[in-house]
Design a protein around this motif. Structure first.
Motif, short mmCIF file in Angstrom:
data_model
loop_
_atom_site.label_atom_id
_atom_site.label_comp_id
_atom_site.label_asym_id
_atom_site.label_seq_id
_atom_site.Cartn_x
_atom_site.Cartn_y
_atom_site.Cartn_z
N MET A 84 -12.14 29.37 -0.13
CA MET A 84 -12.66 27.80 -0.02
C MET A 84 -11.38 27.12 -0.11
N THR A 85 -11.33 26.23 0.91
CA THR A 85 -10.25 25.31 1.04
C THR A 85 -10.09 24.14 -0.08
N GLU A 86 -9.15 23.55 -0.63
CA GLU A 86 -8.98 22.66 -1.53
C GLU A 86 -9.38 21.42 -1.03
N PRO A 87 -9.98 20.37 -1.50
CA PRO A 87 -10.35 19.23 -1.00
C PRO A 87 -8.87 18.32 -0.61
N PHE A 88 -8.84 17.48 0.55
CA PHE A 88 -7.84 16.94 0.89
C PHE A 88 -7.37 16.01 -0.19
N TYR A 89 -7.98 15.38 -0.76
CA TYR A 89 -7.62 14.45 -1.91
C TYR A 89 -6.87 15.47 -3.07
N ARG A 90 -7.26 16.42 -3.37
CA ARG A 90 -6.50 16.99 -4.72
C ARG A 90 -5.10 17.62 -3.78
N PHE A 91 -5.07 17.90 -2.52
CA PHE A 91 -3.65 17.95 -2.06
C PHE A 91 -2.94 16.96 -1.72
N LEU A 92 -3.34 15.70 -1.46
CA LEU A 92 -2.81 14.34 -1.42
C LEU A 92 -2.34 14.09 -2.76
N MET A 93 -2.87 14.37 -3.98
CA MET A 93 -2.40 14.01 -5.07
C MET A 93 -1.04 14.78 -5.31
N THR A 94 -0.95 16.01 -4.95
CA THR A 94 0.33 16.40 -4.75
C THR A 94 1.58 15.93 -4.35
N LEU A 95 1.54 15.02 -3.41
CA LEU A 95 2.35 14.29 -2.91
C LEU A 95 2.63 12.84 -3.41
N ARG A 96 2.14 12.31 -4.77
CA ARG A 96 2.28 11.37 -5.27
C ARG A 96 3.57 11.52 -6.06
N ASP A 97 4.39 10.51 -5.73
CA ASP A 97 5.77 10.55 -6.41
C ASP A 97 6.22 9.18 -6.75
N PRO A 98 6.17 8.42 -7.79
CA PRO A 98 6.62 7.11 -7.87
C PRO A 98 7.92 6.76 -7.13
N HIS A 102 9.20 6.61 -1.83
CA HIS A 102 8.42 5.49 -1.12
C HIS A 102 8.53 5.59 0.19
N SER A 103 8.19 6.94 0.73
CA SER A 103 7.82 7.39 2.05
C SER A 103 6.44 6.83 2.24
N GLU A 104 5.61 6.72 3.62
CA GLU A 104 4.42 6.29 3.88
C GLU A 104 3.62 7.13 3.29
N VAL A 105 3.82 8.54 3.32
CA VAL A 105 2.89 9.37 2.97
C VAL A 105 2.54 9.49 1.41
N ALA A 106 3.63 9.27 0.69
CA ALA A 106 3.54 8.96 -0.70
C ALA A 106 2.95 7.85 -1.31
N ASN A 107 3.53 6.68 -0.48
CA ASN A 107 2.58 5.51 -0.80
C ASN A 107 1.21 5.70 -0.64
N PHE A 108 0.75 6.21 0.41
CA PHE A 108 -0.77 6.57 0.86
C PHE A 108 -1.38 7.22 -0.48
N ALA A 109 -0.74 8.46 -0.92
CA ALA A 109 -0.99 9.18 -1.86
C ALA A 109 -1.40 8.35 -3.34
N GLN A 110 -0.63 7.74 -3.49
CA GLN A 110 -0.47 6.63 -4.67
C GLN A 110 -1.65 5.70 -4.32
N ASN A 111 -1.85 5.04 -3.33
CA ASN A 111 -2.93 4.01 -3.08
C ASN A 111 -4.24 4.93 -3.22
N ALA A 112 -4.38 6.07 -2.45
CA ALA A 112 -5.56 6.74 -2.59
C ALA A 112 -5.97 7.11 -4.04
N PHE A 113 -5.02 7.27 -4.90
CA PHE A 113 -5.40 7.82 -6.23
C PHE A 113 -5.88 6.18 -7.06
N PHE A 114 -5.79 5.32 -6.52
CA PHE A 114 -6.31 3.92 -7.23
C PHE A 114 -7.68 3.80 -6.40
#
Length: 77
Positions: free
Chosen positions: A1-15, A18-30
Motif C-alpha cells: 500500500m502506498t503512503e498518502p501524498f500528504y504523509r510524504f509531503l510532511m517529510t519535506l517540511r523544514d522551517p 525556504h525552497s518552494e517545495v518546503a514552503n508548499f509542505a509547510q502551507n499544506a500542514f496548515f
C-alpha cells in the motif's frame, strides 16, 4: 500500500528550508481541508487548483508529486 501524498509531503517540511517545495509542505500542514488520504495525482491537482492559493504555481506541486512517485518507485501518473 502506498503512503498518502500528504504523509510524504510532511517529510519535506523544514522551517529552515525556504525552497518552494518546503514552503508548499509547510502551507499544506496548515491547510486543514487538504485531502490527507489522497494518493491520486488528479484528485490532489484538482483540489490544489481550487484551494491551493498558497502555491505560487502548480509546478511546485508537480515537483513534489514527482519526488513522491520516485520514492514509491511508481510511474508519475
Amino acid at each position: 500500500m502506498t503512503e498518502p501524498f500528504y504523509r510524504f509531503l510532511m517529510t519535506l517540511r523544514d522551517p529552515k528550508d525556504h525552497s518552494e517545495v518546503a514552503n508548499f509542505a509547510q502551507n499544506a500542514f496548515f491547510d486543514h481541508s487538504f485531502p490527507k488520504q489522497a494518493e491520486d495525482y488528479h484528485e490532489l491537482s484538482d483540489y490544489l487548483e481550487l484551494n491551493g492559493s498558497y502555491l505560487p504555481n502548480m509546478d511546485v506541486f508537480d515537483k513534489a508529486y514527482e519526488l513522491y512517485k520516485e520514492k514509491d518507485g511508481s510511474p508519475r501518473n
